[in-house]
Design an enzyme around this catalytic site. Structure first.
Site, PDB file in Angstrom:
ATOM      1  CG  ASP A 282      -1.734  -1.274   1.335  1.00 33.10           C
ATOM      2  OD1 ASP A 282      -1.531  -2.053   2.280  1.00 33.10           O
ATOM      3  OD2 ASP A 282      -2.556  -1.501   0.435  1.00 33.10           O
TER       4      ASP A 282
ATOM      5  CD  GLU B  10      -1.236  -3.052  -7.131  1.00 31.67           C
ATOM      6  OE1 GLU B  10      -2.134  -3.654  -6.509  1.00 31.67           O
ATOM      7  OE2 GLU B  10      -1.420  -1.949  -7.658  1.00 31.67           O
ATOM      8  CG  ASP B  11       5.783  -0.981  -6.191  1.00 27.83           C
ATOM      9  OD1 ASP B  11       6.905  -0.761  -5.723  1.00 27.83           O
ATOM     10  OD2 ASP B  11       5.325  -0.345  -7.164  1.00 27.83           O
TER      11      ASP B  11
ATOM     12  CE1 TYR C  82       2.055 -12.106  -1.180  1.00 30.91           C
ATOM     13  CE2 TYR C  82       2.549 -10.886   0.816  1.00 30.91           C
ATOM     14  CZ  TYR C  82       2.090 -10.916  -0.481  1.00 30.91           C
ATOM     15  OH  TYR C  82       1.687  -9.753  -1.086  1.00 30.91           O
TER      16      TYR C  82
HETATM   17  O1  TRH Z   1       4.672  -6.060   0.582  1.00 31.21           O
HETATM   18  P1  TRH Z   1       3.643  -6.592  -0.313  1.00 31.21           P
HETATM   19  O2  TRH Z   1       3.173  -7.965  -0.074  1.00 31.21           O
HETATM   20  O3  TRH Z   1       2.383  -5.611  -0.292  1.00 31.21           O
HETATM   21  C1  TRH Z   1       1.062  -6.123  -0.433  1.00 31.21           C
HETATM   22  C2  TRH Z   1       0.610  -5.918  -1.865  1.00 31.21           C
HETATM   23  O4  TRH Z   1       0.804  -4.584  -2.241  1.00 31.21           O
HETATM   24  C3  TRH Z   1      -0.869  -6.271  -1.996  1.00 31.21           C
HETATM   25  O5  TRH Z   1      -1.338  -5.885  -3.280  1.00 31.21           O
HETATM   26  C4  TRH Z   1      -1.674  -5.563  -0.933  1.00 31.21           C
HETATM   27  O6  TRH Z   1      -3.000  -5.997  -1.013  1.00 31.21           O
HETATM   28  C5  TRH Z   1      -1.102  -5.870   0.426  1.00 31.21           C
HETATM   29  O7  TRH Z   1       0.256  -5.432   0.481  1.00 31.21           O
HETATM   30  C6  TRH Z   1      -1.908  -5.172   1.493  1.00 31.21           C
HETATM   31  O8  TRH Z   1       4.179  -6.543  -1.822  1.00 31.21           O
HETATM   32  P2  TRH Z   1       4.483  -5.373  -2.809  1.00 31.21           P
HETATM   33  O9  TRH Z   1       3.224  -4.807  -3.369  1.00 31.21           O
HETATM   34  O10 TRH Z   1       5.478  -5.876  -3.785  1.00 31.21           O
HETATM   35  O11 TRH Z   1       5.166  -4.222  -1.961  1.00 31.21           O
HETATM   36  C7  TRH Z   1       6.478  -4.422  -1.506  1.00 31.21           C
HETATM   37  C8  TRH Z   1       7.237  -3.103  -1.622  1.00 31.21           C
HETATM   38  O12 TRH Z   1       8.527  -3.239  -1.014  1.00 31.21           O
HETATM   39  C9  TRH Z   1       7.509  -2.727  -3.067  1.00 31.21           C
HETATM   40  O13 TRH Z   1       7.386  -1.330  -3.212  1.00 31.21           O
HETATM   41  C10 TRH Z   1       8.943  -3.168  -3.271  1.00 31.21           C
HETATM   42  C11 TRH Z   1       9.542  -2.853  -1.942  1.00 31.21           C
HETATM   43  N1  TRH Z   1      10.776  -3.534  -1.571  1.00 31.21           N
HETATM   44  C12 TRH Z   1      11.838  -2.736  -1.213  1.00 31.21           C
HETATM   45  O14 TRH Z   1      11.750  -1.499  -1.271  1.00 31.21           O
HETATM   46  N2  TRH Z   1      12.984  -3.319  -0.797  1.00 31.21           N
HETATM   47  C13 TRH Z   1      13.134  -4.691  -0.719  1.00 31.21           C
HETATM   48  O15 TRH Z   1      14.210  -5.188  -0.320  1.00 31.21           O
HETATM   49  C14 TRH Z   1      12.014  -5.506  -1.108  1.00 31.21           C
HETATM   50  C15 TRH Z   1      12.149  -6.992  -1.071  1.00 31.21           C
HETATM   51  C16 TRH Z   1      10.825  -4.906  -1.529  1.00 31.21           C
END
Ligand code: TRH
Length: 384
Positions: A22, A279-280, A198
């Protein structure tokens, strides 16, 4: 792009459900709207500590601060007012403060209200994108904006210089990336895989397959939910400090700290295969132009299975049959937390075809229009 004092003001409201996405998506969109479109952007977020993990410059104790040109406001301590705001983005339908909405309704020219929804490749998104529904109490139109994988959707967020930076990330830059992490450069014959997943993922099964593979693999794991399972696989040696490479069979393990969001792209570019989630990181892995395995955020009603199937259907359409089947089978097992050990060799053997496709895919996606530009155009068209 410089921001003039008369630049439109956009409010983005972000409620952190869990994990990082988010905040990750909202922070990226805020910076795109400011830096690429010259808007004054205020990000209202309820959990500053999560944003600080992604952007270490954030002061978790400051109710308001300007970071990278973005006005970051702590939603849990400050009262937001819509006067002077041109567009408000309600991220992931998180709900706006009641006082903010009632104040909007009293304005002669209320802000355009956009609900930025979650990303999906499902076909219904095309026909739902851009529709409005009236707020039940105040009648204000809430415009639904869906990211997506077709020109009929809101597209995906991408920085204008991203591909240029990605393509400039050559062997020298890659070596510099590993050295900054205190690590040696992986050998040319080592298959480098990043793992961001996860806790439900069948990690032990994957690591077993990698360790017994006749070809060497280096697994790079940022701090997160799967680290305990990874360390368990390597036994005591797996608790090695960040930076060391511990080995078991053909598999070498590198534990990383959680990288600032601005550095995560380089990890994706430095690897041959990226396992991502949510997502991201899922979108960034596609922009990286490298093969990817996606683990969607698990939903009780099984919607994540539908989202995965819809994505695989459009993603594998351009892949040679065998490689497409190997990618789909592994992705479905990985997301369903069923065994992947027997599926790893076919996925590994499809490397060349998956690399070819991944590059083409990122270029095709870019041609569909970029999300922040579509948001600005959408907001401008809705202003009365
Ligand atoms: O962390 P997430 O599982 O977030 C999730 C999803 O957004 C999902 O759609 C939503 O419903 C839920 O949250 C509530 O996965 P996501 O979306 O990839 O976000 C992770 C963020 O962390 C992304 O911006 C990438 C960043 N990231 C870093 O900045 N550094 C890192 O070392 C890693 C592994 C990720």
């Amino acid at each position: 792009m410089a921001v003039t004092p008369s630049a439109p003001v956009w409010d983005i409201f972000c409620k952190v459900v869990d994990n990082y996405g988010d905040a990750g998506v909202c922070w990226r969109v805020a910076r795109l709207l400011h830096h690429q479109h010259g808007l004054q952007v205020r990000l209202w977020i309820d959990r500053l500590p999560i944003l600080q993990v992604l952007c270490p410059a954030i002061d978790v104790a400051a109710p308001e601060q300007v970071i990278d040109g973005i006005e970051v406001r702590d939603w849990s301590t400050l009262v937001a007012q819509p006067s002077g705001v041109d567009v408000v983005i309600e991220a992931f339908a998180c709900g706006l403060p009641e006082t903010y909405v009632s104040a909007m309704a009293r304005l002669t020219r209320p802000p355009v209200w956009i609900v930025l929804d979650y990303l999906s490749a499902e076909s219904w998104v095309d026909s739902h994108h851009g529709l409005a529904s009236p707020h039940p109490s105040f009648g204000l139109p809430r415009w639904y904006f869906y990211p997506g994988f077709t020109a009929a959707t809101g597209g995906l967020p991408r920085e204008q210089d991203l591909f240029q930076r990605r393509d400039a990330f050559d062997a020298v830059a890659r070596a510099g990336f590993w050295r900054r992490l205190g690590m040696s450069v992986p050998a040319r014959d080592e298959f480098v895989v990043s793992l961001f997943a996860y806790a439900q993922a069948p990690v032990t099964d994957l690591l077993t397959a990698m360790a017994e593979d006749p070809r060497p693999t280096v697994l790079v794991v940022p701090a997160g939910a799967v680290v305990p399972a990874v360390q368990g696989f390597f036994g005591a040696t797996g608790s090695g400090t960040t930076g060391a490479t511990v080995r078991r069979g053909a598999l070498g393990l590198r534990l990383l700290p959680f990288l600032p969001q601005s550095e995560y792209d380089e990890l994706l570019w430095a690897c041959d295969l990226n396992l991502v989630r949510g997502e991201d990181s899922f979108v960034r892995a596609q922009w990286a132009g490298k093969p990817l395995i996606w683990q969607p955020y698990r939903q009780d009603d099984g919607a994540h299975h539908r989202k995965l199937q819809a994505f695989l259907q459009c993603y594998t359409a351009g892949i040679e049959t065998g490689a497409g089947a190997a990618l789909s089978a592994f992705s479905e097992a990985w997301s369903a937390s069923t065994p992947v050990r027997a599926l790893w060799p076919a996925l590994r053997a499809s490397r060349d075809e998956l690399e070819r496709h991944a590059r083409n895919w990122s270029a095709e996606l870019a041609d569909l229009g970029e999300m922040s530009a579509k948001l600005v155009e959408f907001g401008r068209n809705k202003v009365k």
